[in-house]
Design an enzyme around this catalytic site. Structure first.
Site, short mmCIF file in Angstrom:
data_model
loop_
_atom_site.label_atom_id
_atom_site.label_comp_id
_atom_site.label_asym_id
_atom_site.label_seq_id
_atom_site.Cartn_x
_atom_site.Cartn_y
_atom_site.Cartn_z
N CYS A 96 0.82 -1.22 0.00
CA CYS A 96 0.00 0.00 0.00
C CYS A 96 0.85 1.27 0.00
O CYS A 96 0.34 2.36 0.28
CB CYS A 96 -0.90 0.00 1.23
N CYS B 121 7.30 -9.86 -1.45
CA CYS B 121 6.85 -10.46 -2.70
C CYS B 121 6.88 -11.96 -2.50
O CYS B 121 7.87 -12.49 -1.96
CB CYS B 121 7.78 -10.06 -3.85
N GLU C 25 6.43 -26.00 -9.59
CA GLU C 25 6.61 -26.56 -8.25
C GLU C 25 7.95 -27.26 -8.00
O GLU C 25 8.53 -27.10 -6.93
CB GLU C 25 5.47 -27.55 -7.96
#
EC number: 1.2.3.7
Length: 1378
Positions: free
Chosen positions: A55, A164, A1297
């Protein structure tokens, strides 16, 4: 009088637009306003705690006195809207956008492949923009064209507080560094601007050019005239900003006398930690009082006003320490600034005040670093109570009862150091100062396990040549006790003493007894040992040289100047920086494929620049329809209880709460169903009995998300446990009570070979060894979210952040009791999923749909982070028992496993766990393998799929067994791994249906290639040498393979061509950041290119992949298991092939005189001749292509600090087989991101529960995912293009993965380092022999590592030296007597 004051309006700018508000509730945050009242949606809600950076905005303030604009980044989720009066706000859209052109920051994020899901990217861009903006204001030399004045180090640290979960940070670091004037262009990683071997000049030219100050965020003129004294009234609430102490005194007196609830604010950052849900009548903003914002300096010290931000305090202290003459005071200030720069993150320090931090420490026992550091330097504080003023020492201030509302902290003073001026013939005393901070993140943005600061006055002893401690001040921040304290007993003990080994030994023992944290957590002993380690580190270098060179004391010298007490004037000393400079680096080797152009090209991720500017639309960015309501869950806080009633507390039966939806509201014909898999269903709401903590009980619906959340938090649930059995809260309980989920036979792993025969062939056996693995939270940056809009004829449309729209569609229809053709589920993009937006997203969408249908109004939800973490379930914990037989050469002959998997209360996908665990575990040739896996049903939240579900654990179990075998045999673990790698023959028996052709088994070549490319053998010798000469730091290196079984699933695709030649593509797969849309675009361009028209080369730019729509694209399946991209690509290729077949006859029949035909002409002709230009297909993989194996390996090297347990990840080298990569840039991002997520699981992320199953880590303050300072410093990845695989989609292999499993190499390397530390510990205790029997827990956090390295190693060393001195003395006496 104050009552008569006329309310003013709040005036501010956002991206140059003027906003003027006359009524604002003072509790409204800037984020709330931006997201609900403006068109700017780039500011995202990630945590609501100031802990993630999603934000971040740039706030600009004009100073009319200096005629300057101050720019700083801030968390908009904590910034109160009323506090930005007269400010200009810049978001990521404000620095660049599609309409006015992207900023070079946005373009470089795209070009360096540094945005995956894109949810965190706008915040990253603003953090970097803020750093660049402020660098331009410095008087540094002008940089070369296209660059900023920022340094590489500053640029990289610009995003140190931003989280992140997708990328692994390495490409983001490259984006930041690319702006620095001193960047080494060779150090910048793989990107779309240049290719390897291009010249430096060419590279500079190709970078999107940065022109300083050329942005749209010039400070608006309309804000320069604003008056800054603000009084805002909104209903019963008001916001005051007094401009003098007298006005402040009057306000406090007035409000205290009339009993109103007051909140005194500076920046509101404390809300991120305390989440204060109280309602206040009046807010008093202290920042207008000039006396509180001044910094004064004189010969007595530095006085810092209470409202001065931490960043400004750091800058002021740095300014003071920049003098050429270096004094003890200057060195002290420098170290204080260094320590303060690790508090929170940059955007938090820019707003949080020094005074606020200390008041929180005093009133609320906040674990303040500032209090600890200033306590050591005898700081003073200035307090105003009513009209009385007094100075107190910081220690007195902290000891006082909590400050009342009538008291205000005005300033803090750091006094000058006073040395008693002795005669010139006497040796001069010195002050030595050092601070310590043991924290899971080196650069801050994490509370420390323990912090300390020591100020010691020492003088040389003329007689002995040693060091005398004149006075000392030792402060510690002790968790669980009231506040920072000083170690008085140790201070008194050391005062006046000549330092010696025995004195230091006594001091270390004394500190361990003194600093005992009162929090009674498992970390208590660890924190006490840290205190001892800090004391040891500080005083160790002050011991006489004869002892220092004993060999025990190398490393950890904190006082580079102690050997020369007489510092020469003007001699600038090198500051000892305990935290290494950041600067991550990496090499990426990958080959672009050219056979299927543009497939195989490393093109930029679709929509990356749009994500960076914040214009990419996520579910919560969709504007609320009129009349929209918001939901929040009331969930169970008991693991097993009857729910008698649910009520909202009377004072919070708020205006705006519209309904409480529960299972009673499910319509006739509908079902209480929240999610389903092929194994079973989960109810939407508990009906009578809540069966786990976090189970949904009801859904509060209110006018705003804030009111809904407050109402849900205030709910009072009446529970009853009478006549209920006790809950099952462990796998052991589940076994005792036979509480298991059934595993379908086709998913239960078969035994391999003859276990009895294998065991009989073994020379050695390890019998019934045990280990446990914990859970992991997804930490997608976007929490669960949905928006449901009722439509005509009892239909409903739901926008959902969801990996399985098809299943969600079906669930909603069943719950509402309507046919599936009345439901539509739309998913455009997902802000991170990792499996957590699969089954767990279904009930969120269904709850909104149920409420919307009942109330006939749109209903949306955006789960707050805490609720999300409590309900998420996460990765499956498990308990493993194994017996293994092996020969003398390390070859394993048999492995027998019993595994208890904690699945939680509902089955979800847990029935696949046995299959997945064993498929990854089979990467080694175990000779014979037998498994007994029970999927336990417990009264805990259901566990669900999380990236590599079961495979991560299975692969790690294999490594742990190999490590144990090697330790038992005292063999090198790498040779044990090598001898147990599969031959192609053994691969066939372990992977019966997916082993592929012999040429596809690339692991042996990967294994040997990686040894060469990573320089493994030489580095192993270097690690051994490092460990031989270093006592307090140990290194480890490890090489680990992965074999991953992948499964393709049926997937639909649809391609339509418009009359202008532009193409739209739909697929069942969802874009979750993995680049699926990008690969699909490439595949469509390649497949349509078969028509061979002119202009076909530009086809890629004409293709758009659109959002998933469950009505338009049925049978979409689910996006999981790494293979959805390739399946979607194949479905699109089949659709394109149909279109090409339809267009070919037309092209051949067009008149010869038209010459070569371009794409647009061909398509126009097709329209005119009524050719069907929309084609769908459903790709169903054949038995031969459905399942395949993927291979990779990694080498990781770490360094462990055995005094505090910190592990630094020095280097990782990965070699990974992508077949023929569909897009090497996308696959590279997947490899790096998966690895770093795995690093989090193995090393950092604790996701524990209390005895009832309630999650303890419920936010960014206590759940620590990797950050830019906790990734491998050198991070090298090579993608192997392993040739042609006929059964693969254009010979490609998945990358989502498998690389996550390779992060076990970090854990194994840490184990190797710990083994060296334990070996050393044994030698100190005069115990020889191998120490094989230890298990390094997962995650291997600092306390876990330190515990195994020895909690009391400084004591043992000092005791050992003391004993050796005593022996030497005794021996000397005996010799003399002879």
């Amino acid at each position: 009088m104050e009552q008569q004051k006329t309310p003013t309006s709040l005036v501010f700018g956002v991206n140059g637009e003027r906003f003027e508000l006359s009524h604002v509730h003072p509790s409204t945050t800037l984020l709330e306003f931006l997201r609900t009242h403006t068109r700017f949606k780039s500011v995202k809600l990630g945590c609501g705690e100031g802990g993630c950076g999603a934000c971040v905005v740039l706030i600009s303030k004009y100073d009319p006195v200096l005629d300057q604009v101050e720019d700083f980044t801030a968390s908009s989720c904590l910034t109160l809207l009323c506090s930005i009066h007269g400010c200009s706000i810049t978001t990521s859209e404000g620095i660049g956008n599609t309409k006015e052109g992207f900023h070079p920051i946005h373009e470089r994020f795209a070009g360096f492949h540094a945005s995956q899901c894109g949810f965190c990217t706008p915040g990253m861009c603003v953090s970097l923009f803020g750093t660049l903006t402020n660098a331009e204001k410095t008087n540094r030399p002008e940089p070369p064209a296209g660059f900023s004045k920022v340094t590489v180090n500053e640029a990289e640290k610009a995003i140190a507080g931003n989280l992140c979960r997708c990328t692994g940070y390495r490409p983001i670091a490259d984006v930041c560094k690319s702006f620095a004037a001193n960047v080494d262009m060779e150090d910048l990683g793989f990107n779309s601007f240049w290719r390897k071997g291009d010249s430096k000049d060419f590279k500079v030219r190709r970078l999107p050019q940065y022109v300083p100050n050329k942005t749209n965020n010039r400070f608006p003129m309309f804000l320069k005239e604003i008056k800054h004294d603000v009084f805002l009234a909104s209903g019963k609430c008001s916001w005051h900003r007094p401009i003098s102490l007298i006005e402040l005194q009057n306000l406090l007196k007035l409000h205290n006398s009339n009993g109103t609830r007051i909140k005194i604010v500076v920046s509101n950052t404390s809300m991120g930690y305390y989440k204060n849900k109280e309602v206040y009548d009046n807010y008093i903003d202290l920042r207008g009082v000039s006396e509180l914002s001044k910094i004064r300096k004189d010969q007595t010290g530095i006085e810092i006003g209470a409202t001065v931000t931490i960043s400004k305090a750091i800058e002021a202290l740095k300014e003071e320490s920049r003098s050429d003459f270096i004094s003890d005071y200057v060195m002290m200030l420098e170290k204080i600034t260094d320590h303060m720069s690790k508090i929170g993150s940059g955007f938090l320090r820019n707003t949080a005040s020094v005074g606020g931090n200390l008041v929180l420490a005093q009133k609320n026992n906040f674990p303040s670093d500032i209090a600890v550091v200033l306590l050591a330097v005898d700081a003073m504080v200035h307090i105003m109570t009513g009209t009385q003023f007094e100075w107190l020492t910081l220690e007195e201030f902290l000891e006082k009862p909590p400050l009342g509302l009538e008291s205000v902290l005005l300033s803090i003073k750091i006094p000058s150091l006073k040395l008693n001026q002795s005669q010139s013939s006497e040796p001069r005393s010195r002050f030595l100062f050092e601070t310590y901070r043991a924290s899971p993140r080196p650069l801050g943005n994490a509370l420390p396990y323990l912090n300390a600061a020591f100020l010691v006055k020492v003088s040389p002893c003329k007689d002995s040549g040693g060091t005398v401690v004149d006075t000392c001040r030792l402060s510690f921040g002790v968790y669980g006790s009231k506040h920072a304290i000083t170690a008085k007993k140790v201070e008194e003990f050391l005062a006046g003493k000549l330092l010696s080994v025995s004195i230091l030994y006594d001091a270390v023992n004394l500190i361990t007894a003194s600093i005992v944290p009162k929090d009674n957590s498992s970390k208590t002993a660890y924190r006490s040992s840290l205190a001892a380690g800090f004391i040891f580190q500080f005083f160790n270098p002050l011991l006489k040289t004869a002892v220092i060179t004993n060999g025990y004391f190398n490393g950890h010298t904190n006082h580079p100047f102690v050997e020369d007490f007489e510092l020469k004037d003007n001699q600038k000393q090198v500051h000892h920086d305990k935290v290494p400079t950041l600067l991550s680096s990496g090499k990426q080797l990958l080959e672009a494929g050219c056979e299927y152009h543009p497939v195989g090209e490393p093109i930029i991720k679709s929509g990356a620049a749009l994500q960076a500017s914040g214009e990419a639309v996520f579910v919560d960015d969709i504007p609320s329809p009129s009349n929209c309501l918001h939901g929040a869950y009331i969930y169970s806080t008991k693991p097993l209880a009857r729910v008698r009633s649910i009520k909202l507390t009377s004072e919070l039966q708020l205006d705006g709460v519209r309904d409480i939806i529960s299972s009673k509201d499910i319509p006739n014909g509908g079902e209480n169903i929240g999610s389903k898999t092929i194994f079973g269903i989960e109810p939407l709401f508990a009906e009578e009995i809540a069966r786990c903590v976090g189970e949904r009980l009801a859904f509060v619906v209110a006018d705003t998300q804030k009111v809904a959340d407050m109402a849900a938090n205030s709910a009072v649930v009446d529970y009853d446990t009478e006549n209920l059995e006790p809950p099952i809260l462990s796998v052991e309980d589940a076994v005792e009570r036979s509480s298991f989920f059934e595993v379908p036979p086709f998913l239960y792993p078969k035994h391999v070979g003859d276990i009895s025969k294998g065991m009989s062939e073994a020379d050695h056996k390890i019998v019934s060894a045990q280990m446990k693995l914990g859970s992991q939270y997804y930490f997608y940056m976007e929490t669960q979210t949905a928006l449901a809009i009722p439509d005509e004829d009892n239909c409903i449309t739901v926008y959902s952040s969801n990996q399985c729209p098809e299943y969600t569609h079906s669930i909603i229809a069943r719950c509402l009791g309507i046919p599936e053709n009345s439901v539509r589920v739309i998913t455009r993009r997902v802000g991170g999923g990792f499996g957590g937006k699969s089954v767990k997203a279904m009930p969120v969408a269904t709850s909104c749909a149920l409420a919307a249908q009942k109330l006939q109004r749109p209903v949306r939800i955006y789960l707050n982070r805490k609720t999300d973490m409590i309900m998420a379930g996460g990765r499956h914990p498990m308990k493993i028992t194994y017996s293994v037989g092996f020969r003398n050469d390390g070859k394993i002959t048999a492995l027998e496993l019993q595994i208890l998997v904690d699945a939680g209360i509902y089955v979800d996908i847990s029935a696949v766990m046995p299959h997945n665990i064993v498929s990854a575990l089979k990467k080694y040739d175990w000779g014979a393998l037998a498994v007994d896996i029970k999927v336990c049903r417990t009264n805990r939240p259901s566990r669900s799929a999380m990236r590599g579900p079961g495979e991560v654990q299975g692969s790690f179990i294999a490594e742990a067994i190999i490590e144990n075998v090697a330790a038992t045999l005292s063999m090198d673990v790498d040779s044990v791994r090598s001898i147990n790698l599969h031959t192609y023959k053994s691969l066939q028996s372990f992977y019966e249906y997916s082993h592929g052709e012999p040429c596809e088994y690339t692991l042996p070549s990967i294994w040997s290639k990686l040894a060469v490319s990573s320089n493994y053998d030489q580095r192993t010798k270097m690690v051994q040498e490092f460990n031989r000469i270093n006592i307090w730091k140990k290194r480890g290196i490890s090489r680990v393979p992965v074999v991953f079984q992948l499964m393709q699933r049926p997937t639909p695709g649809k391609v339509s061509i418009f009359s202008d030649g532009s193409v739209v593509v739909e697929v069942g797969g969802i874009e979750v950041g993995q680049g699926l849309w990008t690969k699909v675009k490439q595949m469509a361009a390649y497949a349509l290119g078969a028509i061979q028209c002119d202009g076909i080369g530009g086809l890629l730019d004409k293709i758009r992949v659109i959002q998933s729509d469950s009505v338009s694209m049925i049978q979409g399946g689910f996006t999981a298991g790494s293979t959805t991209s390739e399946s979607s690509c194949e479905a699109v290729r089949l659709s394109c092939n149909i279109l090409v077949e339809r267009l070919k006859p037309l092209k051949e029949n067009l008149p010869q005189e038209m010459g070569s035909i371009n794409w647009e002409t061909l398509i126009l002709q097709a329209y005119m001749q009524a050719v069907d230009l929309s084609a769908s297909s459903f790709y169903v993989p054949s038995m031969n292509s459905m399942s395949y194996l993927n291979y990779g390996a990694a080498v990781s090297e770490v360094e462990v600090d055995i005094l505090n347990g910190e592990t630094r990840f020095l280097q990782t080298d990965i070699l990974y087989d992508c077949g023929q990569s569909l897009n090497p840039a996308v696959d590279l991002g997947q490899i790096e991101g998966a690895f770093v997520q795995g690093l989090g699981f193995f090393m950092l992320e604790e996701y524990e529960t209390n005895v009832d199953g309630l999650v303890l880590q419920d936010g960014t303050w206590n759940y620590k995912i990797p950050t830019i300072d906790t990734i491998p410093i050198q991070f090298n990845v090579q993608i192997l293009n392993s040739g042609h695989h006929q059964q693969r989609v254009l010979s490609s292999k998945a990358s989502g993965e498998p690389p996550l499993l390779l992060a076990a190499s970090i854990h194994c390397a840490t184990r190797a380092a710990v083994r060296e530390a334990r070996k050393q510990l044994l030698s100190w205790s005069n115990q020889d022999g191998a120490d094989s029997a230890f298990e390094l827990g997962v995650p291997a956090t600092m306390p876990v590592v330190k515990q195994l390295c020895g909690l009391d190693n400084p004591v043992i060393v000092l005791q050992s030296i003391t004993d050796s001195f005593s022996l030497a003395g005794t021996h000397k006496v005996q010799v003399d007597q002879k």
